[in-house]
Design a protein around this motif. Structure first.
Motif, PDB file in Angstrom:
ATOM      1  N   ILE A 195      13.631 -28.705-113.418  1.00  0.00           N
ATOM      2  CA  ILE A 195      13.936 -27.270-113.314  1.00  0.00           C
ATOM      3  C   ILE A 195      12.655 -26.473-113.102  1.00  0.00           C
ATOM      4  N   LEU A 196      11.599 -26.826-113.830  1.00  0.00           N
ATOM      5  CA  LEU A 196      10.312 -26.143-113.667  1.00  0.00           C
ATOM      6  C   LEU A 196       9.757 -26.349-112.257  1.00  0.00           C
ATOM      7  N   VAL A 197       9.907 -27.584-111.737  1.00  0.00           N
ATOM      8  CA  VAL A 197       9.428 -27.880-110.382  1.00  0.00           C
ATOM      9  C   VAL A 197      10.170 -27.026-109.359  1.00  0.00           C
ATOM     10  N   VAL A 198      11.494 -26.945-109.495  1.00  0.00           N
ATOM     11  CA  VAL A 198      12.302 -26.179-108.548  1.00  0.00           C
ATOM     12  C   VAL A 198      11.938 -24.703-108.593  1.00  0.00           C
ATOM     13  N   LEU A 199      11.883 -24.126-109.782  1.00  0.00           N
ATOM     14  CA  LEU A 199      11.606 -22.690-109.906  1.00  0.00           C
ATOM     15  C   LEU A 199      10.211 -22.339-109.422  1.00  0.00           C
ATOM     16  N   ARG A 200       9.270 -23.271-109.567  1.00  0.00           N
ATOM     17  CA  ARG A 200       7.891 -22.961-109.176  1.00  0.00           C
ATOM     18  C   ARG A 200       7.617 -23.241-107.711  1.00  0.00           C
ATOM     19  N   TRP A 201       8.176 -24.332-107.159  1.00  0.00           N
ATOM     20  CA  TRP A 201       7.724 -24.761-105.837  1.00  0.00           C
ATOM     21  C   TRP A 201       8.821 -24.896-104.772  1.00  0.00           C
ATOM     22  N   MET A 202      10.069 -25.095-105.152  1.00  0.00           N
ATOM     23  CA  MET A 202      11.075 -25.343-104.118  1.00  0.00           C
ATOM     24  C   MET A 202      11.459 -24.036-103.437  1.00  0.00           C
ATOM     25  N   PRO A 203      11.483 -24.026-102.098  1.00  0.00           N
ATOM     26  CA  PRO A 203      11.821 -22.794-101.384  1.00  0.00           C
ATOM     27  C   PRO A 203      13.282 -22.422-101.555  1.00  0.00           C
ATOM     28  N   GLY A 204      13.558 -21.127-101.431  1.00  0.00           N
ATOM     29  CA  GLY A 204      14.938 -20.657-101.486  1.00  0.00           C
ATOM     30  C   GLY A 204      15.513 -20.521-100.097  1.00  0.00           C
TER      31      GLY A 204
END
Length: 522
Positions: free
Chosen positions: A492-501
């Motif tokens: 979840i931390l990886v997604v919120l910090r680095w994954m594009p929307g």
């Protein structure tokens, strides 16, 4: 060319159906194996495999698979993807025959390693062919169907495996692969077009050897430490040596002009973030699947077929939600969908930390369902993000990275969580074994399967040993499940910090020149 013209192959949906069959044979084998682990551990009806040998029966496949994916992806791009798909299917079928008639755990581990060679030739080319035959506008939907096929295999595998184990010997769970392979070979030969990369890469032999040696040494140390204790120098020599070799692998790949794993890609968030969450999720999920089969068959007393049916909620959730995930990504963005999926998966894995021998079985079914829904909304957006980060002709790179990370994480998940399970079980059950003879004490202290086998020879003292083994196993399961939930929560931390929307580049778009890592790969 008109903007609305579809550039996909005329038979693309039929081709997708053939690729799904090819994928089924790879995934089906592992889901069947999960149900068969208890039987393989039985010294009378199986091979009498220890927990470490059972872990190796899974990991010999996944590590060989992961180590060869990049090389076979490159060779498939060079020699022809259809040709490699056919070679992989034939190898997989032959290795299934060898596994079915293995006479010892060591023979099974070796046959499973050969299966990994066949699987490594199959898996990367399936996604590459999808990217080649589908228009970019349809690729997300096609990948959703491809991901849904994994759910179908998860649904079929445990039930089919359980039914076979109810009526036939354990080797039938491998023998069932042969007719599926035969059908796949015929359909691939008739329907799938040949395709190649116009500018194929070179084979990175040194990189493959370094990665395989490093992963095998690291996994050996973790499994052996969990089974026999971490206080021995050989365990830490294997773990630290494996980590050192893997560090050397990364350094070598950074300098190589034809790396099997282009580590520069991991500097690009829209590529690295989904790869990371794939790894974290499969690390946790495969470790939990490993111990849940023992929980259902031993602690709860369900038959192999009943155990297979109890996995249905997980599979049903995959089948229902994975094909719809692409539409959810278009509406809400990949970041939002993946975050919700990860949160559901964390909740499900954490739920296992509160399950015990008396928990109503419907609660376990709800936990499986939540895990299925969560993973169904993680894999399609992650896979599509990985694939869309590279141009179509380099799809093999994206598929190889995705599948390699998934397989390595799965192997490490089984090894690490299996070691936690073994270590906690051994510590908790020890006090109940002090009055047993030496041989019986060692067998019962190794695993819950060993305890049940020992109890069968104890007479009136058997119920006391079984109760102690169940209690120790449930406590160990709680620790392993909690660790799995923590690892998934990192996603979840990886997604919120680095994954594009929603701002991510559309599927099939060429890599932007502003991202030199991707541009260089292209």
């Amino acid at each position: 060319m008109q903007p609305h013209e579809n550039t996909g192959h005329p038979r693309r949906w039929a081709i997708l159906g053939v690729l799904v069959i090819s994928l089924l044979v790879v995934v089906l084998d592992n889901t069947i194996l999960n149900v068969a682990l208890r039987t393989l551990a039985d010294p009378v009806h199986g091979l009498g495999a220890s927990q470490g040998e059972l872990e190796w029966s899974i990991n010999s496949y996944t590590l060989v698979f992961a180590g060869l994916l990049f090389t076979f992806g490159v060779l498939g791009d060079r020699a022809g993807r259809k040709r490699f798909l056919l070679i992989g299917l034939v190898l997989f079928g032959l290795a299934s025959l060898l596994s079915a008639y293995a006479q010892s755990p060591a023979q099974l581990v070796a046959a499973r390693a050969l299966m990994g060679v066949g699987g490594a030739a199959i898996m990367p080319v399936t996604l590459s062919i999808i990217s080649n035959v589908f228009d970019p506008r349809e690729r997300g939907r096609a990948i959703g169907v491809w991901a849904g096929a994994v759910g179908l295999a998860v649904a079929i595998g445990p039930i089919l495996g359980g039914a076979l184990l109810e009526h036939y010997w354990w080797g039938s769970v491998f023998l069932i692969n042969v007719p599926v392979v035969a059908l796949g070979v015929v359909l691939v030969a008739l329907l799938v077009p040949e395709s190649r990369d116009p500018s194929p890469g070179r084979v990175d032999v040194a990189g493959v050897l370094l990665s395989v040696v490093g992963l095998v040494a690291l996994t050996y140390g973790i499994i052996d430490g969990g089974e026999h204790g971490f206080g021995r120098p050989v365990v830490w020599a294997a773990i630290l040596g494996g980590l050192a070799v893997l560090a050397g692998f990364v350094a070598y790949e950074r300098r190589s002009d034809h790396p099997s794993l282009d580590v520069r890609l991991f500097r690009v968030p829209r590529f690295a973030a989904p790869v990371a969450i794939v790894g974290l999720v499969f690390f946790a999920a495969m470790g939990v699947m490993f111990f849940s089969s023992f929980y259902l068959q031993l602690v709860r007393g369900y038959s192999p077929l009943e155990t297979g049916l109890l996995f249905l909620p997980f599979a049903a959730a995959q089948l229902v939600f994975a094909p719809r995930s692409a539409a959810m990504v278009r509406r809400y963005g990949g970041r939002a969908v993946a975050t919700v999926g990860l949160a559901l998966t964390v909740a499900a894995l954490a739920g296992f930390a509160f399950v015990d021998a008396a928990t109503p079985i419907w609660v376990v079914l709800v936990v499986f369902f939540l895990q299925g829904v969560g993973m169904a909304n993680i894999m399609p957006p992650a896979t599509e993000s990985i694939m869309s980060a590279l141009p179509r002709e380099k799809a093999g790179v994206g598929s190889a990275v995705s599948n390699t990370v998934r397989q390595v994480a799965s192997a490490l998940g089984v090894a690490v969580l299996g070691s936690v399970l073994s270590a906690v079980y051994r510590a908790d059950v020890d006090s109940a074994l002090r009055d047993l003879p030496t041989g019986a004490r060692e067998a019962a202290g190794e695993s819950i399967s060993g305890a049940y086998a020992t109890a069968g020879q104890l007479g009136p003292a058997a119920p006391q040993l079984v109760a102690a083994a169940d209690e120790a196993f449930v406590a160990a399961m709680h620790w392993a499940a909690a660790l799995a939930a923590v690892v998934t929560a990192l996603g979840i931390l990886v997604v919120l910090r680095w994954m594009p929307g929603r701002s991510a580049a559309p599927a099939g778009a060429p890599a932007p020149a502003a991202e030199p890592e991707l541009a260089g790969t292209a």
